[in-house]
Write a protein that holds these residues in place. Structure first.
Motif, PDB file in Angstrom:
ATOM      1  N   PHE B 387      -1.268   3.198  17.691  1.00 31.06           N
ATOM      2  CA  PHE B 387      -0.027   2.612  17.193  1.00 31.06           C
ATOM      3  C   PHE B 387      -0.278   1.931  15.855  1.00 31.06           C
ATOM      4  O   PHE B 387       0.441   2.150  14.882  1.00 31.06           O
ATOM      5  CB  PHE B 387       0.517   1.613  18.201  1.00 31.06           C
ATOM      6  N   PHE B 388      -1.358   1.118  15.801  1.00 34.13           N
ATOM      7  CA  PHE B 388      -1.614   0.382  14.558  1.00 34.13           C
ATOM      8  C   PHE B 388      -2.062   1.331  13.451  1.00 34.13           C
ATOM      9  O   PHE B 388      -1.696   1.152  12.292  1.00 34.13           O
ATOM     10  CB  PHE B 388      -2.636  -0.721  14.803  1.00 34.13           C
ATOM     11  N   GLY B 389      -2.822   2.369  13.838  1.00 32.09           N
ATOM     12  CA  GLY B 389      -3.231   3.364  12.837  1.00 32.09           C
ATOM     13  C   GLY B 389      -2.023   3.987  12.191  1.00 32.09           C
ATOM     14  O   GLY B 389      -1.885   4.016  10.966  1.00 32.09           O
ATOM     15  N   LYS B 390      -1.093   4.478  13.038  1.00 29.74           N
ATOM     16  CA  LYS B 390       0.085   5.148  12.486  1.00 29.74           C
ATOM     17  C   LYS B 390       0.967   4.170  11.728  1.00 29.74           C
ATOM     18  O   LYS B 390       1.510   4.495  10.676  1.00 29.74           O
ATOM     19  CB  LYS B 390       0.879   5.802  13.611  1.00 29.74           C
ATOM     20  N   TYR B 391       1.099   2.970  12.282  1.00 31.44           N
ATOM     21  CA  TYR B 391       1.936   1.962  11.639  1.00 31.44           C
ATOM     22  C   TYR B 391       1.429   1.694  10.219  1.00 31.44           C
ATOM     23  O   TYR B 391       2.214   1.677   9.261  1.00 31.44           O
ATOM     24  CB  TYR B 391       1.912   0.685  12.481  1.00 31.44           C
ATOM     25  N   LEU B 392       0.103   1.535  10.091  1.00 33.35           N
ATOM     26  CA  LEU B 392      -0.455   1.233   8.770  1.00 33.35           C
ATOM     27  C   LEU B 392      -0.230   2.396   7.810  1.00 33.35           C
ATOM     28  O   LEU B 392       0.124   2.189   6.639  1.00 33.35           O
ATOM     29  CB  LEU B 392      -1.950   0.936   8.890  1.00 33.35           C
ATOM     30  N   VAL B 393      -0.421   3.643   8.322  1.00 30.68           N
ATOM     31  CA  VAL B 393      -0.221   4.804   7.450  1.00 30.68           C
ATOM     32  C   VAL B 393       1.228   4.852   6.969  1.00 30.68           C
ATOM     33  O   VAL B 393       1.505   4.995   5.764  1.00 30.68           O
ATOM     34  CB  VAL B 393      -0.590   6.112   8.186  1.00 30.68           C
ATOM     35  N   LEU B 394       2.172   4.704   7.914  1.00 30.67           N
ATOM     36  CA  LEU B 394       3.588   4.799   7.550  1.00 30.67           C
ATOM     37  C   LEU B 394       3.977   3.705   6.565  1.00 30.67           C
ATOM     38  O   LEU B 394       4.619   3.955   5.549  1.00 30.67           O
ATOM     39  CB  LEU B 394       4.454   4.668   8.798  1.00 30.67           C
TER      40      LEU B 394
END
Lengths: 117, 496
Positions: B387-394
């Motif tokens: 979740f945090f990985g994707k959140y940071l990318v987005l």
């Protein structure tokens, strides 16, 4: 001399690509060998070639004209690359032999069983 | 010595394993040496926090002439995660890999991979990087085919030829780059490129060749075909090792290469990287959703997940690189764990075809939950690491003004969730179809070490989600170093 070697490298690449695109696995493997030799020649050529110049700096010389000595580094790189490709060649031929043992074919079209269908 | 030990530890094991014949002793030594490697990698973290970039000049030759080993925060993080995953997979393999394979050098070649991967993460020299790639590839060629089953041989021919061609691209690029700039040291090359900024066009053939070499290794969009054709053929412990480490080395090199060289011509490369990343993301996930094999689905997801890292690299801001590093670590952990669960299913049922599997949750709720954690971490559900990985990318994508690509990433996340739910329903939840219940001998041997490895990885995934902030902070420091190549140059070559 550079032009001749450059054209020669181009020919080698053409042969290699042609062989890699063939259906027989043996020819594909030979194609990879040809490509790797062509690549070694690229390294050799791109380091600059000098006629008859050894890779030594005379003892006590303060400055040397770079046109008169050859660059030892590309040769060292090629030596490493040749050794690596020797090992890989031995392995890939053994693998091909084993594959032929198991399946009795060297037709690339028979290699579809593990594909993403 | 501090960096050299990470090469010496696997090398010592390789030498010892040649002398010892007994499989039992080889196994114990493998666990011992992978523990040592993990401890050493852990010890590097405080050192790198203090010294920022660790540089070791091999043989005492000063920087552009000798071979340098360099480890900045990014490298050390990668080394640590590699050591952690490698240790757990070694423990897992003691029960998962059959005795014949273990006797014939399973651990020997996994240590070969470890040595190559450690070397690639520390290489400060382009040709040295190539040599480590070859060390890693050579061991992986043998591991793919070790056992000699028909599908393994087939997969390994494809894997081998495409990876050899990628190496040839890479070496040809190195040769041309050396011819133009006269150096192989990464820091020195970067410095020389800055001086030659006006005539960069002359370097483009070399850079493109090297870029293609890395893209094949990292399984990016037009070059990924070897991966799904071979990753599902070897034993699951080997697939897990490959999935966790090998493509990530390609991506690591790409990030290093981009931040040291390609950013000079950002206008062109940013487009290339963004397109390739976006297409890998979309095509990987769509191809995965049409598969009906546990490991094939996961293999296609490797391509898709790598795309996230690459688009973040394409955004090229501090936040985006932070996201790329965070996502890379998350992906290594989650993907490996998903493969470890697949290994357990394979051991229990002898197949990984989704259509004939079922009822696995009833069989073992613990393994079911472990799959749930890693799969839904890959899909990006809070509070797991994904979740945090994707959140940071987005977030970084939208901040950098690439809203379209960021939305695409969100859309791909939906498809990832679909595939993961599919595996979950088919393997763990649904009733096993009765007509497909095959004769598979019930495995009486214990699997507690397999469970231990998977539990440790599952815990790491949850912990990475719960303590995302300190990890992201570390990643941010690493990203700052990456965005400041002059610092890297100064540490390697000495103050000018």
């Amino acid at each position: 001399m550079e032009y001749i070697i450059a054209i020669f490298i181009g020919l080698l690449y053409a042969c290699g690509v042609y062989l890699v695109l063939r259906r027989s696995i043996v020819k594909v493997i030979l194609g990879v060998f040809v490509l790797s030799n062509a690549t070694n020649l690229i390294i050799f050529l791109s380091g600059g070639i000098t006629r008859g110049g050894a890779a030594f700096i005379p003892e006590g010389a303060e400055t040397v004209d770079p046109a008169t000595i050859s660059d030892p580094l590309p040769q060292a790189l090629i030596l490493t690359a040749i050794v690596i490709s020797l090992g890989i060649s031995a392995y890939i031929l053994a693998l091909k032999y084993r594959y032929f043992d198991v399946t009795g074919t060297h037709d690339l079209d028979q290699l579809k069983n593990t594909d993403q269908r | 010595m501090i960096l050299f030990a990470l090469l010496l530890i696997p090398f010592t094991y390789l030498m010892l394993a040649l002398l010892i014949k007994k499989a039992g002793i080889k196994k114990r030594l493998a666990i011992l040496f992978s523990t040592l490697n993990l401890l050493w990698a852990m010890a590097l973290v405080p050192i790198v926090q203090y010294r920022e970039i660790i540089v070791v000049q091999m043989g005492g030759w000063s920087a552009p002439f000798g071979i340098s080993l360099v480890a900045d925060r990014f490298s050390v993080l990668m080394l640590l995660v590699t050591a952690f995953i490698f240790f757990l997979i070694t423990v897992y393999a003691t029960q998962s890999v059959d005795k014949a394979r273990r006797k014939n050098g399973h651990f020997f070649f996994t240590f070969g991979i470890l040595m190559g991967v450690n070397g690639s993460f520390m290489a400060g020299d382009l040709f040295n990087l190539y040599v480590w790639f070859e060390v890693m590839l050579m061991s992986s060629f043998i591991l793919v085919s070790l056992g000699g089953e028909r599908k393994q041989l087939e997969g390994s021919i494809k894997y081998l030829i495409l990876n050899l061609i990628s190496s040839l691209f890479f070496v040809a690029g190195i040769g041309l780059l050396y011819g133009k700039l006269g150096s192989l040291n990464l820091a020195d090359l970067s410095q020389k490129m800055e001086l030659a900024r006006a005539n960069l066009a002359v370097l483009n053939p070399a850079l493109i060749l090297i870029f293609v070499g890395f893209s094949i290794k990292g399984a990016l969009f037009p070059f990924f075909f070897w991966l799904p054709a071979s990753y599902h053929t070897p034993p699951p412990a080997v697939s897990a090792l490959f999935a966790g480490l090998l493509t990530k080395v390609g991506i690591y090199s790409l990030i290093r290469f981009y931040t040291l060289f390609l950013y000079y011509d950002a206008g062109f490369w940013q487009q290339v990287v963004l397109w390739m990343g976006a297409l890998s993301m979309v095509i990987g996930v769509i191809a995965a959703s049409s598969q009906y094999d546990f490991r094939k689905i996961l293999s296609f997801h490797i391509i898709s997940q790598v795309g996230y890292v690459v688009i973040a690299l394409g955004f090229f801001t501090e936040a985006a690189l932070t996201a790329a590093i965070f996502f890379l670590v998350h992906n290594m952990l989650s993907k490996t764990n998903a493969f470890l669960v697949a290994g357990w299913v394979h051991r229990e049922k002898g197949t990984l075809n989704l259509k004939v599997l079922g009822d696995m949750f009833k069989k073992s709720p613990v393994w079911g939950i472990l799959f749930f954690i890693s799969a839904f971490s890959l899909a990006g559900l809070p509070p797991l690491s994904g979740f945090f990985g994707k959140y940071l990318v987005l977030q970084s994508g939208i901040e950098a003004g690439y809203t379209g690509v960021a939305m695409l990433a969100l859309f791909v996340g939906l498809f990832t969730l679909f595939s993961m739910v599919k595996i979950w329903l088919e393997v763990f939840w649904k009733k096993q179809p009765e007509d497909s219940a095959m004769e598979w001998p019930v495995n009486q041997k214990p699997a507690h070490w397999m469970l231990f490895s998977s539990l440790a990885l599952g815990t790491a995934i949850v912990a990475m989600g719960l303590w995302a902030a300190p990890i992201a902070e570390y990643c941010q420091a690493a990203a700052q170093d990456l965005l400041n190549p002059s610092k890297y140059i100064e540490y390697v070559l000495g103050p000018s």
